[in-house]
Design an enzyme around this catalytic site. Structure first.
Site, PDB file in Angstrom:
ATOM      1  N   ASP A  67       1.273  12.219   5.387  1.00  9.50           N
ATOM      2  CA  ASP A  67      -0.408  12.214   5.169  1.00  9.50           C
ATOM      3  C   ASP A  67      -1.208  12.349   6.451  1.00  9.50           C
ATOM      4  OD1 ASP A  67       0.422   9.193   5.730  1.00  9.50           O
ATOM      5  OD2 ASP A  67       0.047   8.669   3.813  1.00  9.50           O
ATOM      6  N   ASN A 134       0.213  -2.099  -3.689  1.00  5.02           N
ATOM      7  CA  ASN A 134       0.172  -1.644  -5.155  1.00  5.02           C
ATOM      8  C   ASN A 134       1.170  -0.624  -5.372  1.00  5.02           C
ATOM      9  OD1 ASN A 134      -0.838   0.780  -3.691  1.00  5.02           O
ATOM     10  ND2 ASN A 134      -2.645   1.056  -4.511  1.00  5.02           N
ATOM     11  N   HIS A 136       2.050   2.034  -3.560  1.00  9.92           N
ATOM     12  CA  HIS A 136       1.847   3.482  -3.175  1.00  9.92           C
ATOM     13  C   HIS A 136       2.727   3.916  -2.074  1.00  9.92           C
ATOM     14  CE1 HIS A 136      -1.417   2.557   0.190  1.00  9.92           C
ATOM     15  NE2 HIS A 136      -0.381   2.434   0.761  1.00  9.92           N
ATOM     16  N   GLU A 141      -1.523   6.776  -4.902  1.00 10.50           N
ATOM     17  CA  GLU A 141      -1.963   5.537  -5.539  1.00 10.50           C
ATOM     18  C   GLU A 141      -1.548   5.306  -7.052  1.00 10.50           C
ATOM     19  OE1 GLU A 141      -3.105   3.596  -3.492  1.00 10.50           O
ATOM     20  OE2 GLU A 141      -4.777   4.261  -2.230  1.00 10.50           O
TER      21      GLU A 141
HETATM   22  P1  PGA Z   1       1.988  -0.629   6.382  1.00 12.65           P
HETATM   23  O1  PGA Z   1       1.514   0.069   5.153  1.00 12.65           O
HETATM   24  O2  PGA Z   1       3.178  -0.535   6.948  1.00 12.65           O
HETATM   25  O3  PGA Z   1       0.879  -0.738   7.124  1.00 12.65           O
HETATM   26  O4  PGA Z   1       2.267  -2.085   5.473  1.00 12.65           O
HETATM   27  C1  PGA Z   1       2.542   0.885   4.203  1.00 12.65           C
HETATM   28  C2  PGA Z   1       1.648   1.663   3.236  1.00 12.65           C
HETATM   29  O5  PGA Z   1       0.501   1.248   3.018  1.00 12.65           O
HETATM   30  O6  PGA Z   1       2.221   2.653   2.921  1.00 12.65           O
END
Ligand code: PGA
Length: 251
Positions: A67, A134, A136, A141
């Site tokens: 992304d 959540n 994602h 999302e």
């Molecule tokens: P993080 O994020 O590795 O910073 O916990 C993971 C994500 O939100 O996909």
């Protein structure tokens, strides 16, 4: 789906790096799907160490990232382009790397182009993933349709809040992003999901033991044939409490 338990973040990073290095050793022109976020940083550090030890050669490897924020220039200090350069690319001999172009305002065109790029590379051999609180994956999302390909997404307030730590103020966090869709991620031949920390314990439990449903995007991984989850003890806390027998098994 197989869960590998590691003692801590350091060990998680070592195990994940070894899995990625093995992929490249088996197929030296692998297409790696890469991820940003705090979780893979340790893995990238381990990969750089192994590269410096001459244990891996990336000259034929290609990468596509999950992304990119919409509207950020490549050179912006919080763009994922900058993140990948600063945490991995500038330290290894990889020549061909792709991220969605966050500055293309024509989202239809950008998403089509990115899907074409992945297709022309022959598809993703190994996709690295983190997971949001959540559920994602990428910026997909809750309630995203499972079959979606690369698209432009409006970020949920909880994701904007979680990412605000990297920006001066929360208002500076972009509200939209380009992301591979769940359909794109599920087309990868292998998936490597990294999960660290007690704050991810609930979502990991839900991902692994709950129903497959769009409200928990990560639950779709049940339908993929080749998923490895590398998680530390803290992230596995709830699973270790309730159903430790599923660790190290194919489930
Ligand atoms: P993080 O994020 O590795 O910073 O916990 C993971 C994500 O939100 O996909």
């Amino acid at each position: 789906m197989k869960i590998i338990l590691t003692k801590n973040y350091e060990q998680l990073s070592q195990v994940a790096a070894q899995i990625i290095i093995s992929q490249v050793s088996e197929k030296n022109d692998s297409v790696l799907g890469l991820a940003t976020g705090s979780t893979p940083i340790g893995t990238y550090k381990e990969i750089i160490k192994l590269y410096n030890d001459k244990q891996v050669d990336f000259s034929n490897v290609k990468s596509v990232n999950l992304d990119e924020y919409y509207g950020l220039e490549k050179g912006h200090e919080q763009s994922y382009f900058t993140f990948m350069n600063e945490n991995l690319f500038k330290f290894i001999n990889i020549n061909e790397t792709y991220l969605p172009d966050g500055t293309n305002p024509n989202s239809f065109e950008e998403c089509e182009n990115y899907e074409k790029t992945i297709k022309n590379l022959g598809g993703i051999d190994l996709q690295l993933l983190g997971i949001g609180h959540n559920g994602h994956i990428g910026f997909n999302e809750p309630d995203t349709i499972f079959s979606t390909k690369t698209h432009c997404v409006r970020l949920k307030p909880s994701t904007i809040e979680a990412n605000a730590r990297f920006f001066e103020t929360i208002d500076d966090v972009p509200k939209t992003a380009y992301t591979m869709g769940i359909g794109t991620i599920m087309s990868a031949k292998k998936i490597l999901l990294l999960v660290s920390g007690e704050d991810k314990s609930d979502i990991l439990y839900k991902t692994v033991t709950g129903q497959v449903r769009p409200q928990t995007p990560s639950s779709i991984l049940h339908f993929h044939q080749n998923v490895i989850i590398v998680a530390d003890e803290l992230a596995l806390k709830k699973i270790l409490d309730i159903c430790p027998e599923i660790i190290d098994k194919n489930i």
